[in-house]
Design an enzyme around this catalytic site. Structure first.
Site, short mmCIF file in Angstrom:
data_model
loop_
_atom_site.label_atom_id
_atom_site.label_comp_id
_atom_site.label_asym_id
_atom_site.label_seq_id
_atom_site.Cartn_x
_atom_site.Cartn_y
_atom_site.Cartn_z
N GLY A 356 0.73 -1.01 0.08
CA GLY A 356 0.11 0.05 0.36
C GLY A 356 0.94 1.33 -0.08
O GLY A 356 2.10 1.16 0.24
N SER A 679 -2.78 2.26 -18.13
CA SER A 679 -4.20 2.67 -17.77
C SER A 679 -4.66 3.82 -18.14
O SER A 679 -5.52 4.43 -18.07
CB SER A 679 -4.26 2.63 -16.40
OG SER A 679 -3.36 3.35 -15.79
N LYS A 722 -7.24 5.44 -7.24
CA LYS A 722 -7.78 6.27 -8.28
C LYS A 722 -9.07 7.14 -8.12
O LYS A 722 -9.19 8.29 -8.23
CB LYS A 722 -7.83 5.44 -9.57
CG LYS A 722 -6.62 5.11 -9.99
CD LYS A 722 -6.63 4.01 -11.49
CE LYS A 722 -4.98 3.63 -11.76
NZ LYS A 722 -5.25 2.89 -13.15
#
EC number: 3.4.21.53
Length: 772
Positions: A356, A679, A722
């Protein structure tokens, strides 16, 4: 010049062959013979008790004559004595050198004709010097303990004949039989004396070296024996006084530890062997400290010592909730482990990997797990580690060798079942000293680490009771083999509401305590906390939020020490006064819609972020220009986007002439920050369509997804990060691949309610939603 006297000899003389010795003139010596050989010597009686001795040269020859050396010695039989056990002893006296002429009879007893070898002795300065030097060497040899027969000792001072002296001394020198035969065949007495002198010189030098070595050894042995006697006397005195030597006390203590250490049998044998070796080493020797340190590690390792796990699942859950907000998956996994441990005593420790962004509580979570289980906590930072020996240790042959960090930390903890956190596993380096990540493969594999062998200890240690936890910001740099051994648990970033709860529950009380405001307890209003979160921090975790809260507490403490009234309430206005004007703005709401500028979403190791993809064109040769510190994958996505738009320009209502004689430039701002990944594919495709069609893109619409050459939208990772970044930036609508619909469950309900999610399978749907 004088000739040696002529010897009267019979015409024929019996012959006796010698194998491993040579007879010299003037030499009286015994010879032991067998019963079969007695006949030869008995037959010599009619021949004036004379017999010739010749050394065999080649025993394989069929004829005896051809197997004998040419020069031998004629001897006189002085005594023949038969022995009770068989055989006989013959005492012979060498008379002169003779040359073998013929052998008229070989059987039953060899008879030979010989002639005396004439020697000439010339008295000169050289011969006198050699005789004198040889006498001196003999006395030197005698002084080094080389014995001489008494008759030879009496004769050497009176003999001045070089030939006779050389023959007397020849057998005194330790030469092989073949070399002695060459001396016998040297007719010139001066030459023979020179050879004897050289051989005797070498013998004396050997005796000198031997004497020096023996003297040195005797000296050292004497010193050692003296120390031993003194030490033994000291022991006796100490025993009489009821005292003990410190060293012996230490050895006794180590032996007691050895008996109570609970180590495996094979390790105990090695420790006993090392302890015996230590007892024999001088304490002043450097080897003593090396052996002592090694024994200390062996005896004090927690082979059987372990903490008792707290198996009260409800209490463990309460501890985890006290220390950390949310993190449901992690807490659930720890409680599962506790439940299985309650039902099964012997089980392998899990290998967890927390992945993370920074500041979400990965490291502190490991400490909380240890507290919940009631175990010791160990943390080792792997960031920048490049030496394999940091994991496996150095071999004891190296100066200053130590075990690796794994064994060292378990040794310090004193228990074999700690919670062992390996921090920043994605930042391990590699160089000529080895690959630490590869060394971790054995440590983090429950099927192998039951016999982990550190190079220093060189004995297996069981790591199955250890609960290993690794942390990483991103998994990409972690080798696949290492990644496969770990159970990956993703820790996402926090929403603003979660940060506010964390601040109220954990951060503000901690900072008030650390900054000495426990007596005053200033209250932070909810608006003040949200102002800090939205205007002064932009992060996935809460590390900067804690710093800003700490900064406010320090300023309050400063005012109190200046005798100003303490602040009871921290409001929005005080936050702006203490922290200054806002540092972050909503990028989307602050801008207007433009042609060729589209809002995208990115996932970095620090969490989610928004990016603005800008497209422009100018006259040129039809090149595609890409800037903004883009990685290879992102560049490939840009080329694929341009190919799709150019191939479908008619369908997209774009004039094909727009591509003729024009350069297209795609730029992603914040060029100093490296960007990569697929992406942003639909974002760059939408920016190109907006540019070439002249349609404005809505800034409050953000998108993410990989695009194929046919326009299919493929799944991406890091959706939660995101989406949180989009919410922070003021985005209203988020375009997401259809294949990521399942990931919507990880996003908090309040965030889902504030954003409009559009799921698409084809990039053409994004044009409808984002372009005016």
């Amino acid at each position: 010049m004088t000739e040696n006297q002529s010897l009267r000899m019979p015409e024929m003389v019996p012959l006796f062959p010698l194998r491993d010795m040579v007879a010299f003139p003037y030499m009286v010596f015994p010879l032991f013979i067998t019963n079969e050989e007695i006949a030869v010597f008995e037959e010599a009686i009619p021949f004036d008790n004379m017999i010739t001795l010749f050394k065999l040269r080649n025993e394989s020859s069929e004829r005896l004559l051809s197997s004998l050396n040419e020069i031998g010695t004629i001897c006189k039989i002085n005594q023949l004595t038969r022995m009770a056990e068989g055989g006989a002893k013959v005492v012979l006296e060498g008379l002169a050198r003779v040359r073998l002429v013929d052998m008229p009879q070989e059987n039953p007893i060899p008879l030979v004709r010989v002639e005396q070898v004439r020697e000439f002795a010339e008295k000169s300065v050289v011969s006198e010097a050699l005789v004198s030097s040889l006498n001196a060497l003999l006395k030197i040899a005698l002084s080094y303990g080389r014995p001489l027969p008494d008759d030879v000792m009496k004769m050497i001072d009176y003999i001045d004949n070089p030939g006779r002296l050389s023959d007397l001394v020849a057998l005194y020198v330790n030469l092989p039989p073949d070399e002695l035969q060459k001396l016998l065949e040297t007719v010139d007495p001066i030459e023979r004396l020179k050879k004897v002198y050289m051989s005797l010189t070498a013998e004396v030098q050997r005796l000198q070296i031997k004497g020096e070595v023996q003297a040195e050894v005797t000296k050292k042995v004497g010193k050692t024996q003296k120390e031993y006697l003194l030490r033994e006397q000291m022991k006796q005195i100490q025993e009489e006084l009821g005292e003990e030597d410190d060293r012996q006390t230490e050895i006794k203590d180590l032996r007691k530890k050895l008996l109570s250490a609970g180590m495996p049998e094979e390790v105990r044998k090695i420790a006993e062997k090392e302890l015996k070796r230590l007892d024999k080493i001088n304490p002043a020797s450097p080897e003593y400290s090396v052996s002592r340190t090694y024994l200390d590690y062996l005896l004090n390792m927690p082979w059987q010592n372990a903490t008792i796990d707290n198996r009260d699942i409800n209490q463990a859950e309460e501890v985890l909730n006290q220390d950390h907000f949310d993190l449901k998956k992690v807490k659930e996994r720890i409680l599962e482990y506790l439940a299985v441990r309650t039902l099964k005593e012997k089980m392998k420790g899990p290998i967890l990997c927390f992945v993370g962004p920074p500041g979400v509580g990965k490291t502190s979570l490991g400490r909380s797990i240890a507290r919940a289980l009631g175990r010791k906590f160990i943390r080792v930072s792997l960031g920048g580690m490049r030496d394999e020996a940091e994991i496996r240790g150095h071999r004891r042959t190296y100066i200053g060798a130590l075990p690796g960090r794994i064994i060292q930390e378990i040794y310090r903890a004193g228990h074999n079942n700690p919670v062992f956190m390996l921090d920043e596993v994605d930042k391990i380096g590699i160089d000529f000293r080895g690959d630490p990540a590869s060394a971790l493969l054995e440590v983090l594999d429950p099927e192998q680490n039951f016999s982990f062998t550190d190079h220093y200890l060189d004995v297996p240690f069981d790591l199955t009771n250890v609960m290993f936890i690794t942390t990483a910001n991103i998994l990409d740099p972690v080798p696949p083999a290492l990644k496969d051994r770990m159970e990956v648990i993703n820790l996402s970033g926090y929403t603003d509401e979660e940060k506010e709860r964390i601040a109220v529950t954990y951060l503000i009380p901690r900072e008030i305590e650390e900054n000495g405001l426990s007596k005053y307890q200033p209250k932070f209003s909810e608006d003040a906390i949200y102002k800090i979160i939205r205007d002064h921090t932009r992060e996935a975790g809460v590390r900067n939020l804690q710093r800003h809260i700490g900064s406010i507490c320090r300023k309050v403490a400063k005012e109190i020490t200046q005798n100003k009234p303490p602040r009871e309430q921290i409001t929005q206005e005080l936050v702006e006064e203490f922290l200054g004007p806002r540092k972050f703005f909503d990028e989307v709401t602050a801008e207007k819609d433009r042609v060729g500028v589209v809002t995208g979403l990115a996932w970095t190791e620090t969490g989610g972020d928004i990016i603005f993809v800008e497209a422009n064109r100018m006259k040129g040769k039809g090149d595609l220009i890409l800037t903004g510190s883009l990685g290879e994958i992102m560049k490939e996505s840009a080329r694929a986007a341009l190919s799709f738009v150019e191939a479908n320009c008619v369908e997209l209502k774009i004039d094909p002439k727009e591509f003729t004689g024009m350069n297209i430039h795609i730029h992603v701002p914040a060029g100093s920050i490296p960007k990569d990944g697929p992406s942003a594919g639909i974002t760059m495709t939408t920016a190109l369509v907006s540019l070439l069609s002249g349609r404005e893109a809505q800034r409050d619409v953000a998108m993410t997804g990989e695009v194929s050459l046919t326009g299919r939208v493929l799944a991406i990772g890091g959706l939660k990060e995101k989406v949180l970044a989009a919410r922070r930036a003021g985005v209203k609508k988020v375009i997401v691949p259809e294949r990521n619909r399942k990931d919507l469950e990880d996003i908090p309900q309040d965030v889902r309610e504030q954003l409009n999610f559009i799921f698409i399978e084809d990039v053409r749907e994004a044009f409808v939603q984002a372009l005016k």
